[in-house]
Design an enzyme around this catalytic site. Structure first.
Site, PDB file in Angstrom:
ATOM      1  CG  HIS A   1       2.019  -8.399   0.695  1.00 44.80           C
ATOM      2  ND1 HIS A   1       1.201  -9.417   1.123  1.00 44.80           N
ATOM      3  CD2 HIS A   1       1.879  -7.399   1.614  1.00 44.80           C
ATOM      4  CE1 HIS A   1       0.591  -9.054   2.240  1.00 44.80           C
ATOM      5  NE2 HIS A   1       0.986  -7.831   2.553  1.00 44.80           N
TER       6      HIS A   1
ATOM      7  CG  ASP B   1      -2.013  -0.963   1.216  1.00 42.84           C
ATOM      8  OD1 ASP B   1      -2.009  -1.838   0.337  1.00 42.84           O
ATOM      9  OD2 ASP B   1      -2.894  -0.883   2.096  1.00 42.84           O
TER      10      ASP B   1
ATOM     11  CB  SER C   1      10.244   2.472   4.936  1.00 43.44           C
ATOM     12  OG  SER C   1      11.560   2.155   4.533  1.00 43.44           O
TER      13      SER C   1
END
Length: 667
Positions: free
Chosen positions: A505, A449, A593
């Protein structure tokens, strides 16, 4: 609309303030133009609208009216509506708890374009900043399938989507393409009908054609007029003439320039010409048209003190790079909802980052010990966020990002989290992030995201986004044995902001060949630093480089980059593990990050919308599992024109397949 200039008169014509020749009485054409511009001062400034490529893209023009609201608080109110890259606002209503606006705006609907409109209601009792009290989101295509043109929608409290702050009455109707042409013609022709009898004579029609910038011969005008005058009485009805004009515009256009703004029209581009004039005319009518020229609802809602500061810094709301590197706001494009949104950052932090990263002096301070200070601060902050006392900071964090964190997606309730960091690395409920193309390993997906930038090569990234002078693929990947395989490779940057879900992911299915830790600094990964020519964030920060071996994309480098306040990068998979795309790979502790993926040259065809936004220095807001691109190798094997045309068309097909068969737009 209406960015062109009015047609100029010849140099020897002396004109008065009204634009008419002082040596002769005003002509029909002058009267028409004066009447059209009667309410010119009401016109709103709108961003440039991209042109439609064909009639097949055009779904119609929607007229949306924000009628009134009923609020639980007493105040003065304004409302905003955002769709795509445009935001408009009403005036301020004097009614304290039942504001009435009756403000309207027209939107061009494209079959595969933006369809979700966000309506926001703000209280206006603050000098520098108005406060968002309630919002709702409306699928315009779905709205148009309903029986009634108007409906009452609940306004949800941005702090909690389960709390209703009031309701708002909205109407929406649509003109199909044919009706758009006819209604525009009727409105233009009615201006010439000075006696209001609904009929036009040949002289009136001739003068109107002249006002359109078309010098047709008198014989041709008479032929057109007689074609509409079926009973031969010398006059034609408005509907008859409107129909004739619409049909004629398809065969041999009569309109060469916009009669409102004077902009020259492309004769061959009939569709966009009619759309331009229809919207331009409506903006000049003096109706309660909403004010435009804004990118986001937050920008549209700011009070007068903020507007003075914006006047002093006019670049603050340029899309993309200008907003990220030199302004106090970052504007990104929400891929799911197809509209611009504003990223929230504390103003004091912005000023600090500018002082450090946008000047030689600031970076000089960094070189003289500030790096060690950042390391120490990050370590101390990490310990604090793992303490039981830190849990009390969660409510304030949620309040600050109140409309950007969806607690309904979180796997556990808030009382489950005993520290702030436990909440920060929160897991989501199963199915909260659907993965595109499950079982199709030749389709890559987004890894986090985040706010995404995508470039075919690192050189493009340097041109549009990364301004650090020393950035290179080799510098990013360090001395791993296979780094040369990624030279001239495709670059994708996934930037996570503090409010984002902070687990990353796998973008592809494959086996982890290695994970190499590279020590370094902890600069911020905010665009202010990334866009700084004095700083090399991606090649100097602490990072972990993983190499994933895949069947469809070759080798893929997956780089997790630490940043200010991020003391650790934790992997939930290890070397030798095989993972499916969309599987969890790891998480970042407190802070924002970045993940960077590098694909081998010519291995992936990135989705065109991501590339187009990145070329504008505009980040795209994406979620885990959204499509990123398609394997070039797989495309070559299939050698199908339908597949090679664009991976974006797959999403277009999926979109159309979900539309109701009874859609009023006829899609």
């Amino acid at each position: 609309m209406g960015h062109g200039t009015s047609k100029s008169t010849s140099s020897d014509d002396s004109t008065d303030a009204g634009g008419t020749n002082s040596k002769s009485p005003p002509s029909y054409r002058d009267k028409i133009k004066q009447k059209l511009h009667l309410h010119h001062h009401h016109r709103s400034t709108t961003p440039h609208r991209s042109k439609l490529n064909s009639h097949d893209d055009f779904a119609g023009i929607a007229l949306v009216t924000l009628i009134s609201a009923e609020m639980k608080l007493k105040d003065k109110w304004l409302a905003c509506i955002s769709i795509g890259e445009q935001t408009f606002r009403t005036g301020i209503s004097d009614q304290t708890n039942k504001p009435v606006w009756n403000s309207e705006k027209k939107f061009v609907l494209e079959k595969n374009g933006p369809r979700i409109a966000k309506v926001s209601v703000f209280e206006t009792n603050r000098l520098s900043k108005n406060n968002l009290i309630g919002y709702c989101e409306i699928d315009l295509f779905e709205f148009l399938t309903r029986v009634s043109d108007s409906e009452v929608f609940e306004l949800f409290d941005p702090s909690s989507s389960n709390t209703v702050a009031g309701n708002i009455s909205i109407s929406c109707s649509v003109e199909d393409p044919i009706e758009t042409e006819k209604s525009f013609a009727r409105r233009i022709l009615s201006i010439v009908d000075y006696n209001g009898d609904g009929k036009l004579s040949l002289p009136e029609f001739s003068e109107l054609v002249d006002a359109f910038g078309n010098q047709l011969a008198a014989r041709k005008k008479e032929e057109l007029f007689k074609a509409a005058d079926e009973n031969g009485d010398g006059v034609v009805s408005m509907d008859e003439l409107a129909t004739l004009l619409a049909l004629q515009q398809e065969k041999e256009p009569l309109i060469n320039c916009c009669p409102v703004c004077g902009e020259l029209l492309e004769i061959s581009d009939k569709l966009n010409s009619v759309i331009h004039m229809s919207l331009c005319f409506d903006e000049g009518t003096g109706n309660q048209v909403m004010t435009g020229g804004f990118l986001t609802d937050k920008q549209a809602s700011y009070g007068w003190m903020f507007k003075l500061s914006e006047w002093a810094h006019v670049s603050s709301y340029g899309v993309g790079l200008n907003s990220g590197s030199s302004a106090s706001h970052i504007v990104v494009f929400d891929r799911k909802k197809k509209r611009l949104v504003e990223e929230i950052i504390d103003g004091k932090i912005i000023l600090s980052m500018r002082a450090i990263y946008q000047s030689k002096v600031g970076l000089g301070i960094m070189d003289k010990g500030a790096k060690e200070i950042l390391q120490s601060i990050s370590e101390k902050q990490g310990k604090k966020m793992n303490s039981v006392e830190s849990a009390k900071d969660i409510p304030a964090f949620l309040e600050f990002f109140k409309d950007q964190i969806n607690l309904a997606e979180v796997k556990y309730p808030l009382d489950h989290f005993k520290t702030f960091n436990e909440f920060f690395i929160r897991e989501l409920k199963p199915g909260a992030r659907p993965i595109v193309g499950v079982g199709c390993d030749d389709v890559a997906v987004c890894a986090a995201d985040c706010r995404l930038m995508a470039f075919r090569t690192a050189e493009e990234g340097l041109r549009f986004w990364i301004k650090g002078k020393k950035f290179s693929i080799q510098g990013l990947l360090g001395n791993i044995p296979c780094s040369n395989a990624f030279i001239d490779g495709t670059l994708v940057i996934f930037r996570l902001a503090p409010q984002d879900y902070h687990r990353f992911h796998f973008p592809v299915s494959g086996t982890i060949e290695q994970i190499v830790d590279i020590p370094g600094s902890l600069y911020t990964v905010n665009p202010i630093a990334v866009n700084s020519k004095y700083c090399n964030v991606f090649t100097e920060n602490k990072r972990a480089v993983s190499i994933i071996s895949t069947a469809d994309f070759g080798k893929v480098a997956f780089v997790a980059i630490g940043a200010t306040m991020v003391g650790s990068i934790t992997f939930t998979k290890k070397k030798g593990d095989y993972a499916q795309k969309g599987d969890e790979f790891g998480y970042f502790s407190f802070g924002g990050s970045t993940v960077i993926c590098v694909f081998e040259k010519g291995s992936i065809a990135l989705d065109e919308d991501l590339l187009a936004n990145s070329e504008r220095s505009l980040e795209t807001l994406v979620s885990v599992g959204m499509q990123l691109g398609v394997s070039v190798k797989k495309r070559a094997e299939l050698s199908s024109p339908d597949i090679t045309s664009s991976s974006y068309s797959w999403r277009a097909y999926a979109f159309f397949s979900t539309l109701p068969v009874h859609c009023a737009l006829g899609l």
